[in-house]
Write an enzyme that holds these catalytic residues in place. Sequence first.
Site, mmCIF file in Angstrom:
data_model
loop_
_atom_site.group_PDB
_atom_site.id
_atom_site.type_symbol
_atom_site.label_atom_id
_atom_site.label_comp_id
_atom_site.label_asym_id
_atom_site.label_seq_id
_atom_site.Cartn_x
_atom_site.Cartn_y
_atom_site.Cartn_z
ATOM 1 N N LYS A 16 23.825 3.782 25.423
ATOM 2 C CA LYS A 16 22.557 2.772 25.312
ATOM 3 C C LYS A 16 23.161 1.555 24.233
ATOM 4 O O LYS A 16 23.557 2.111 23.064
ATOM 5 C CB LYS A 16 21.568 3.655 24.808
ATOM 6 C CG LYS A 16 20.367 2.845 24.345
ATOM 7 C CD LYS A 16 19.192 3.723 24.023
ATOM 8 C CE LYS A 16 18.173 3.071 23.476
ATOM 9 N NZ LYS A 16 16.952 3.987 23.501
ATOM 10 N N LYS A 51 22.259 1.512 29.524
ATOM 11 C CA LYS A 51 21.137 0.814 29.091
ATOM 12 C C LYS A 51 21.291 -0.305 28.525
ATOM 13 O O LYS A 51 22.028 -0.012 27.291
ATOM 14 C CB LYS A 51 20.091 1.728 28.790
ATOM 15 C CG LYS A 51 18.743 1.140 28.434
ATOM 16 C CD LYS A 51 17.942 2.096 27.662
ATOM 17 C CE LYS A 51 16.917 1.543 27.200
ATOM 18 N NZ LYS A 51 15.929 2.572 26.584
HETATM 19 O O1 PB1 Z 1 12.211 -0.897 28.448
HETATM 20 C C1 PB1 Z 1 12.982 -0.935 27.652
HETATM 21 O O2 PB1 Z 1 13.149 -1.957 26.595
HETATM 22 C C2 PB1 Z 1 13.344 0.602 27.008
HETATM 23 C C3 PB1 Z 1 13.488 0.448 25.438
HETATM 24 C C4 PB1 Z 1 14.124 1.920 25.221
HETATM 25 C C5 PB1 Z 1 13.266 2.795 25.729
HETATM 26 N N1 PB1 Z 1 14.259 4.160 25.871
HETATM 27 C C6 PB1 Z 1 14.321 1.781 23.546
HETATM 28 C C7 PB1 Z 1 13.820 0.659 22.832
HETATM 29 C C8 PB1 Z 1 14.291 0.424 21.416
HETATM 30 O O3 PB1 Z 1 15.385 0.657 21.158
HETATM 31 O O4 PB1 Z 1 13.402 -0.060 20.659
HETATM 32 C C9 PB1 Z 1 13.703 2.839 23.121
HETATM 33 C C10 PB1 Z 1 14.598 3.916 22.123
HETATM 34 N N2 PB1 Z 1 14.096 4.749 21.605
#
Ligand code: PB1
Length: 325
Positions: free
Chosen positions: A196, A249
């Site tokens: 991520k 991601k």
């Molecule tokens: O759709 C998205 O942008 C997903 C974002 C993602 C959600 N799992 C993270 C966004 C962030 O870093 O703020 C959330 C992290 N827990």
Amino acid sequence: MSRHPAYRPRRLRRTEALRRLVRETRLAAADLVQPLFVVPGRGVERPVDAMPGVKQLSVDRAAEECRRLVDLGVSAVLLFGLPERKDAGGTAALDPEGVVPRALEAIRKAAPELLLITDVCLCAYTDHGHCGVLRDGAVDNDPTLAVLAETALTHARAGADMVAPSDMMDGRVGAIRRALDGAGFTELPIMSYAAKYASAFYGPFREAAESAPAFGDRRGYQMDPANAEEALREVALDIEEGADVVMVKPALPCLDVIRRVKDRFGWPVAAYQVSGEYAMVKAAAARGWLDEAAVVAESLTAIRRAGADVIITYFARDVARGLGR
Ligand code: PB1
């Protein structure tokens, strides 16, 4: 020496029937997971400005939406909860009467066929918006593991079919796996957000989940977008610790990483078409610059072609409707 005219690749492009016959990548509604944002209250459907068509839903409205999703052919949802109250420790994430456990119960009744996946993270629950508890202004990794593990247990006890830790703490998959196994949830799978990135594509989500960091950013725990080798190390670690599905991601900006992860590990791979990817398409389509349906189909096909078995996308509902059952 050209093989032309004996071999003419265009022969198989001549009609849609021929193109469909030899198509290499196919998208099915069953490959798609619809994220949902569940909030306290009743009768709440609050549009998210930066994500046209996406709403914050109260539990009752989320259950109704899930019934509709099943009827459209969507087979899974990913639940993000927004609590009544936030604090430094994100303690509302552990509440067995919290918004996610209540949503699990209501959706199970309304749409028993649906696979219910829950996001496990603290950023929507902490008053500072980081994905973990803090020490000296930085996310304190190891104490956060216990809170994440307890959050996953709360979701498991409320009936989640799979838990998805999105926090990017070191060791969290192992900590959650041990906690689930210790409580008898040995059969509950983990879909880890393994690779991520600290992406600029998450902005709209932070509006939807009210989870923007109050200070700083997430680069101290999410990955540098410049790194692909590091993604392979992260995925290897999560698989070693017990991840059943590994996620990359964002999706479209990371097709190379999806492909390398699939080729290297052969593990079930998920890709998350994130809020910024969604918002860009919506904005361009609203201005008539892009054909939304065509661009969405092409983007999701590319993500699938890159090796993703599962695609988390805010377009799941619309695409499923178009794909039919
Ligand atoms: O759709 C998205 O942008 C997903 C974002 C993602 C959600 N799992 C993270 C966004 C962030 O870093 O703020 C959330 C992290 N827990």
